[in-house]
Design a protein around this motif. Sequence first.
Motif, PDB file in Angstrom:
ATOM      1  N   ASN A   1       0.826  -1.210   0.000  1.00 28.33           N
ATOM      2  CA  ASN A   1       0.000   0.000   0.000  1.00 28.33           C
ATOM      3  C   ASN A   1       0.859   1.257   0.000  1.00 28.33           C
ATOM      4  OD1 ASN A   1      -3.016  -0.514   0.140  1.00 28.33           O
ATOM      5  ND2 ASN A   1      -2.300  -1.944   1.696  1.00 28.33           N
ATOM      6  N   PHE A   2       1.954   1.218   0.742  1.00 28.18           N
ATOM      7  CA  PHE A   2       2.852   2.375   0.783  1.00 28.18           C
ATOM      8  C   PHE A   2       3.512   2.600  -0.579  1.00 28.18           C
ATOM      9  CE2 PHE A   2       7.029   4.301   1.560  1.00 28.18           C
ATOM     10  CZ  PHE A   2       6.626   5.476   2.190  1.00 28.18           C
ATOM     11  N   ILE A   3       3.920   1.519  -1.249  1.00 27.41           N
ATOM     12  CA  ILE A   3       4.535   1.637  -2.576  1.00 27.41           C
ATOM     13  C   ILE A   3       3.524   2.188  -3.578  1.00 27.41           C
ATOM     14  CG2 ILE A   3       5.573   0.362  -4.488  1.00 27.41           C
ATOM     15  CD1 ILE A   3       6.709  -1.594  -2.427  1.00 27.41           C
ATOM     16  N   LEU A   4       2.287   1.694  -3.518  1.00 30.89           N
ATOM     17  CA  LEU A   4       1.237   2.185  -4.419  1.00 30.89           C
ATOM     18  C   LEU A   4       1.028   3.684  -4.230  1.00 30.89           C
ATOM     19  CD1 LEU A   4      -1.097   1.733  -6.431  1.00 30.89           C
ATOM     20  CD2 LEU A   4      -2.546   1.139  -4.488  1.00 30.89           C
ATOM     21  N   GLU A   5       0.978   4.112  -2.987  1.00 31.05           N
ATOM     22  CA  GLU A   5       0.789   5.533  -2.670  1.00 31.05           C
ATOM     23  C   GLU A   5       1.972   6.368  -3.148  1.00 31.05           C
ATOM     24  OE1 GLU A   5       0.996   8.153   1.400  1.00 31.05           O
ATOM     25  OE2 GLU A   5       0.009   6.222   1.515  1.00 31.05           O
TER      26      GLU A   5
END
Length: 279
Positions: A170-174
């Motif tokens: 989720n952090f990478i996507l953001e």
Amino acid sequence: MGKLYLVPTPIGNLKDITLRALEVLKQCDLVAAEDTRQSLKLLNHFEIRKPMLSYHQHNEQGKSDNIIEKLRENKIIALVTDAGTPGISDPGSVIVKKCIEENLDFEVLPGATATTTALVYSGLDTTKFLFRGFIPRENKERKPFMEEIKNCKETLIFYEAPHRLLNTLNFILESLGDRKIAICRELTKMHEEIIRGTLSEIIEHYNEKNPRGEYVLVIEGKTDEEIMEEAMKTWENLSIEEHILKYMGEGNSKKDSMKLVAKERGIPKSEVYKYSLEL
């Protein structure tokens, strides 16, 4: 004088150990291991009996000095990690630096590594890639880490533990947007699994499935299309004259500014030149 060998060990399948690695392990005086319990399983499988020394990230400084002393005593030492090549995302690099400083002999054996195995499995660009180990856990460290790599065109490779996988994805996507990704789980083991898709698709998959095992994340680098789109946003509302002035304001000569404008807009330099006459 003794000699240190950095000996890669299988990342899952014990058959992946090399003949050279077995030869060194059989002939050495001592095995320095990241986790002696884990490495003992490997040695027992191949019926190798050797004294062992614990060498990991929490004792690397003191144990490095101990290893240096034993090398001076003409000992042959094999350094192994739990899985893969010593010195990659583990304290093996510390002892290598000390050997170089002390002018002591060491040799690095080729062997198994999850990084290149996952990269080839991914189907993404293999001509240039950037391996960054584990992504920092704390947000104060994560954000500058992502700022540093978000514009890289190289394929990105990370390691991650199962209990942090969803949070990290989720952090990478953001941070990077919805890029292509390959998730490689339990490489070379019985339950090896490769899942390819976009970050959002992979997140949806793991929202419905509990992550298990060790993971390698292989993520598409920034594409030329993304770079062009982002560049376009900086000048799409500017006239050609304003676009030239923008680059001149950044310290470029008028001539170089005209070349940059022509390249970004995909128009002939002669057309840009007509607009520059009025500046």
